[in-house]
Design an enzyme around this catalytic site. Sequence first.
Site, PDB file in Angstrom:
ATOM      1  N   HIS A  53     -11.310  -2.929   2.941  1.00 39.72           N
ATOM      2  CA  HIS A  53     -11.324  -2.597   4.362  1.00 39.72           C
ATOM      3  C   HIS A  53     -12.145  -1.350   4.690  1.00 39.72           C
ATOM      4  O   HIS A  53     -12.264  -0.983   5.855  1.00 39.72           O
ATOM      5  CB  HIS A  53      -9.880  -2.406   4.832  1.00 39.72           C
ATOM      6  CG  HIS A  53      -9.214  -1.246   4.138  1.00 39.72           C
ATOM      7  ND1 HIS A  53      -8.919  -1.251   2.790  1.00 39.72           N
ATOM      8  CD2 HIS A  53      -8.828  -0.040   4.586  1.00 39.72           C
ATOM      9  CE1 HIS A  53      -8.387  -0.097   2.457  1.00 39.72           C
ATOM     10  NE2 HIS A  53      -8.307   0.658   3.532  1.00 39.72           N
ATOM     11  N   ASP A  54     -12.660  -0.659   3.653  1.00 38.28           N
ATOM     12  CA  ASP A  54     -13.472   0.543   3.878  1.00 38.28           C
ATOM     13  C   ASP A  54     -14.958   0.301   3.629  1.00 38.28           C
ATOM     14  O   ASP A  54     -15.771   1.206   3.855  1.00 38.28           O
ATOM     15  CB  ASP A  54     -13.038   1.674   2.927  1.00 38.28           C
ATOM     16  CG  ASP A  54     -11.635   2.185   3.204  1.00 38.28           C
ATOM     17  OD1 ASP A  54     -11.189   2.107   4.364  1.00 38.28           O
ATOM     18  OD2 ASP A  54     -10.994   2.661   2.247  1.00 38.28           O
ATOM     19  N   ASP A  80       0.855  -1.167   0.000  1.00 36.51           N
ATOM     20  CA  ASP A  80       0.000   0.000   0.000  1.00 36.51           C
ATOM     21  C   ASP A  80       0.903   1.233   0.000  1.00 36.51           C
ATOM     22  O   ASP A  80       1.877   1.297   0.752  1.00 36.51           O
ATOM     23  CB  ASP A  80      -0.889  -0.001   1.258  1.00 36.51           C
ATOM     24  CG  ASP A  80      -2.285   0.516   0.978  1.00 36.51           C
ATOM     25  OD1 ASP A  80      -2.388   1.625   0.439  1.00 36.51           O
ATOM     26  OD2 ASP A  80      -3.254  -0.191   1.306  1.00 36.51           O
ATOM     27  N   GLU A 112      -6.159   4.009  -6.185  1.00 32.51           N
ATOM     28  CA  GLU A 112      -7.466   4.180  -5.549  1.00 32.51           C
ATOM     29  C   GLU A 112      -7.938   5.600  -5.822  1.00 32.51           C
ATOM     30  O   GLU A 112      -7.235   6.555  -5.490  1.00 32.51           O
ATOM     31  CB  GLU A 112      -7.370   3.933  -4.042  1.00 32.51           C
ATOM     32  CG  GLU A 112      -8.750   3.876  -3.395  1.00 32.51           C
ATOM     33  CD  GLU A 112      -8.814   4.423  -1.986  1.00 32.51           C
ATOM     34  OE1 GLU A 112      -9.741   4.060  -1.256  1.00 32.51           O
ATOM     35  OE2 GLU A 112      -7.939   5.235  -1.612  1.00 32.51           O
ATOM     36  N   ASP A 153      -3.074   4.740  -2.411  1.00 32.36           N
ATOM     37  CA  ASP A 153      -4.152   5.325  -1.620  1.00 32.36           C
ATOM     38  C   ASP A 153      -4.549   6.708  -2.127  1.00 32.36           C
ATOM     39  O   ASP A 153      -3.675   7.570  -2.327  1.00 32.36           O
ATOM     40  CB  ASP A 153      -3.654   5.420  -0.160  1.00 32.36           C
ATOM     41  CG  ASP A 153      -4.759   5.719   0.822  1.00 32.36           C
ATOM     42  OD1 ASP A 153      -5.628   4.851   0.999  1.00 32.36           O
ATOM     43  OD2 ASP A 153      -4.746   6.811   1.428  1.00 32.36           O
TER      44      ASP A 153
HETATM   45  O1  ISL Z   1     -14.529   5.153   3.559  1.00 35.81           O
HETATM   46  C1  ISL Z   1     -14.356   6.275   3.166  1.00 35.81           C
HETATM   47  C2  ISL Z   1     -14.678   7.470   3.941  1.00 35.81           C
HETATM   48  O2  ISL Z   1     -16.045   7.752   3.804  1.00 35.81           O
HETATM   49  C3  ISL Z   1     -13.766   6.502   1.892  1.00 35.81           C
HETATM   50  O3  ISL Z   1     -14.125   7.675   1.297  1.00 35.81           O
HETATM   51  C4  ISL Z   1     -12.276   6.444   2.115  1.00 35.81           C
HETATM   52  O4  ISL Z   1     -11.873   7.435   2.973  1.00 35.81           O
HETATM   53  C5  ISL Z   1     -11.613   6.613   0.801  1.00 35.81           C
HETATM   54  O5  ISL Z   1     -11.935   5.467   0.134  1.00 35.81           O
HETATM   55  C6  ISL Z   1     -10.121   6.708   0.951  1.00 35.81           C
HETATM   56  O6  ISL Z   1      -9.662   5.584   1.582  1.00 35.81           O
HETATM   57  C7  ISL Z   1      -8.294   5.410   1.761  1.00 35.81           C
HETATM   58  O7  ISL Z   1      -7.677   6.528   2.377  1.00 35.81           O
HETATM   59  C8  ISL Z   1      -8.055   6.806   3.719  1.00 35.81           C
HETATM   60  C9  ISL Z   1      -8.072   5.576   4.612  1.00 35.81           C
HETATM   61  O8  ISL Z   1      -8.736   5.865   5.806  1.00 35.81           O
HETATM   62  C10 ISL Z   1      -8.762   4.404   3.947  1.00 35.81           C
HETATM   63  O9  ISL Z   1      -8.689   3.266   4.763  1.00 35.81           O
HETATM   64  C11 ISL Z   1      -8.074   4.200   2.642  1.00 35.81           C
HETATM   65  O10 ISL Z   1      -8.527   3.062   1.959  1.00 35.81           O
HETATM   66  C12 ISL Z   1      -7.044   7.773   4.226  1.00 35.81           C
HETATM   67  O11 ISL Z   1      -5.762   7.270   4.029  1.00 35.81           O
END
Ligand code: ISL
Length: 580
Positions: A352-353, A114, A280, A222
Site C-alpha cells: 500500500h506504500d 497489522d 517491516e 509496522d
Molecule cells: O512510503 C514511505 C514514506 O516515504 C515509506 O517510507 C513508509 O513510510 C515506510 O515504509 C513505513 O511505512 C509504514 O509506516 C507508516 C505508514 O504510513 C505506512 O503506510 C506503513 O506501511 C507509518 O505508520
Amino acid sequence: MSSIESVAEATAFHPASTSSWWKSAVVYQIYPRSFADSNGDGIGDLKGITARLDHLQLLGVDVIWLSPIYQSPQADNGYDISDYRAIDPAFGTMEDFEELLSAVHDRGMKLVMDLVVNHTSDEHPWFKESRSSKDNPKRDWYWWRPARNGTTPGQPGSEPTNWQSFFSGPTWSWDETSQEYYLHLFDRKQPDLNWENPEVRRAVYDMMSWWLDRGVDGFRMDVINFISKDVALPDGKKNGDTYGDGFPYFASGPRIHEFLQEMHQEVFDGRTGEYLTVGEMPGVTWQDAILFTDPARREVDMVFQFEHVSLDHGTNKFDVQPFDAKKLKASLSQWQTQLGQRGWNSLYLNNHDQPRAVSRFGDDLDHWERSAKALATMLHLQRGTPYIYQGEELGMTNYPFTSIDQFRDLESINHYREACQNGADPSAVLASLRSMSRDNARTPMQWDATANAGFTTGTPWLAVNPNHGRVNAERQYSDADSVFNYFQKLIRVRHSLPVVAYGDFTPLLEDHSHVYAYTRAYQNDQLLVLSNLSGQNQQVVVGTEWKDATLILGNYQEASNATKELRPWETRVYSLETSL
Ligand code: ISL
Ligand code: CA
C-alpha cells in the site's frame, strides 16, 4: 503450455517439514479501505472483505494480512491508532471482525494483523494522558524534550533535533500546554512510543496476546526496526538547508534485537499455534536481516526490506530515477544468496506504500499483461515467502493523476505543499507524484467493469482507475491467459514443488542487462527461471544440461527455443529432474 497443469496438479501439497509452514505459503495483503465496500459509504469494510473471500480462495493464497482496522482518526488511513482493541466504525464492528476471522479459518486460510506500535495516534488515551502534564505517570511513554538551548520555544529551529519527518516538516511538534516538544517520525498525529519504558513494552505485549487469544495468526509489524532509538537523540547530518537525517539514530537502534527477543518470549513462547511474524524494516541491510530472521535467535520469521524498492529513488523518493533491471537483479539476488543459509526472505514488489509494479518495473502500455506475468514469475519463484498486494494479481496499474486535488495520501499532499513552497515547479512535482505516490496503490480494487468497478455503490473515497473496464477480476476469471490465472499457477507451483519452497538459489547471467535468470535446486529437482525484463528480444545462453528440461510455465503461447532468445517480457520456467 499445459505441462504446468500436469506438474502442479499431479503433486500433492507438500507440507513444510519443520514448523516453518510459511516457507511454502503465499500471503495476500488487503488494504481494507480500498478492497470492497458493503454499505455504500465509499469506504471498504470488513463485511466487504468477508463477501469477497471466494476471490482469495480461487487465487489459492494461504494467508491474509489486513492493513490496520483498529479505531483511528484515519490521519494516515489507520496507521494512527487510538484504540488497539477496537474496530474502527468505518470498517465495522468486532462482530464483523469475528465473522471474517472464522470465515477465513473455515476456508483453511490464516489471518495476520497489522501491528503499529512504533507510534500511536495523538488521540490515543495514552498520549492524551502523556501530554496532559509533565508529571503525568504516562509522560515517559512518549519522547518529550525541551526546546533547543538558546532558542525561542515553538519557533522553527528550536526543535530538540534537526530530523526531518517522513511526511515533510520536522519530527517534533510543540505542545503548548506542557511546554515541550514530542517526537513523531511520521505525522504530528503519530507520536512515537518510548520503548525504553518497560510499561510501554508490557502494554504492547498484552495487546498482542489479546489478539492472539482471539485467534489471529500473527502480525505484520509496522516500522518495527524504529522502536529502539539512540536515547541521546543526536542531530543528523544536514541533507539540505533545514533538516538533518535522523535515520542512523532511530533505525535498528542499540536495543532493537533485545526488544524483539523479549517480544517473542513474552508473546509467542508457550503458545502452540502456527504463527507468522514479519517485521517491516526500512533501511535494513541483509547483514541485519540475517540476525532478525535467524530462527535460532527467535526474533521475527522474516522482514520486509526496502533496498529493491529504493533503487529508483534519487535524493528522496520523489526524485524519481529510471528503472534499471540490472540493479534490481543484483539487489534481489544478493538478498537471496546472503539470507540463503540462516535467514528467510519476504518477496514483494507491491504494497500500500509503493506504486504499482507493472507501471514501475514493467510496461503498462504495450506489454501490460506479459510484463505483469514476467515480474510475478521472477519474484515468486525465488526463495522466500511471496506477498501479493490486492490488485497485483490483476495487473492493476498506476492511476493517471492530473491534479493535486485527486490525492488523499498525507505524504503526497504534504510533499506537494512543501516542494512548491520551496520553489519547485508544480507540474514537475505532480509528475513525480504520478509515478511515486502511495495513492497509486490505494485506488479501489477493480472487481468488474461497472461504474465503480464493483467496489462501491456510493462515491469511492479515492477515484477508481479509469482502466477498470479492461483490467478487472470478473473479466480475468474466465480468461485462461489472464494475469489472475497466471498468479494462480504460480501459487500452485509453490504449493506443489518443494524446490520452490525449499531449494537453493543460484543467479545466472549476472552481467545481462535485461534478463533475470536463476536456478533453484532441491534434492533431485532443479528449476530454471528466465525473465526478460525488457520490451526487446534478448539473447541468452544457458548450460546444455537444460536442453532436455520440461517447460512448465511461460507467458507466450507458441513455443520457442528460449534458451537462445527471449521475446519482449517473455518469462519461461524449466524443470529438470536429475538422477543421483
Ligand atoms: O512510503 C514511505 C514514506 O516515504 C515509506 O517510507 C513508509 O513510510 C515506510 O515504509 C513505513 O511505512 C509504514 O509506516 C507508516 C505508514 O504510513 C505506512 O503506510 C506503513 O506501511 C507509518 O505508520
Ligand atoms: Ca463501507
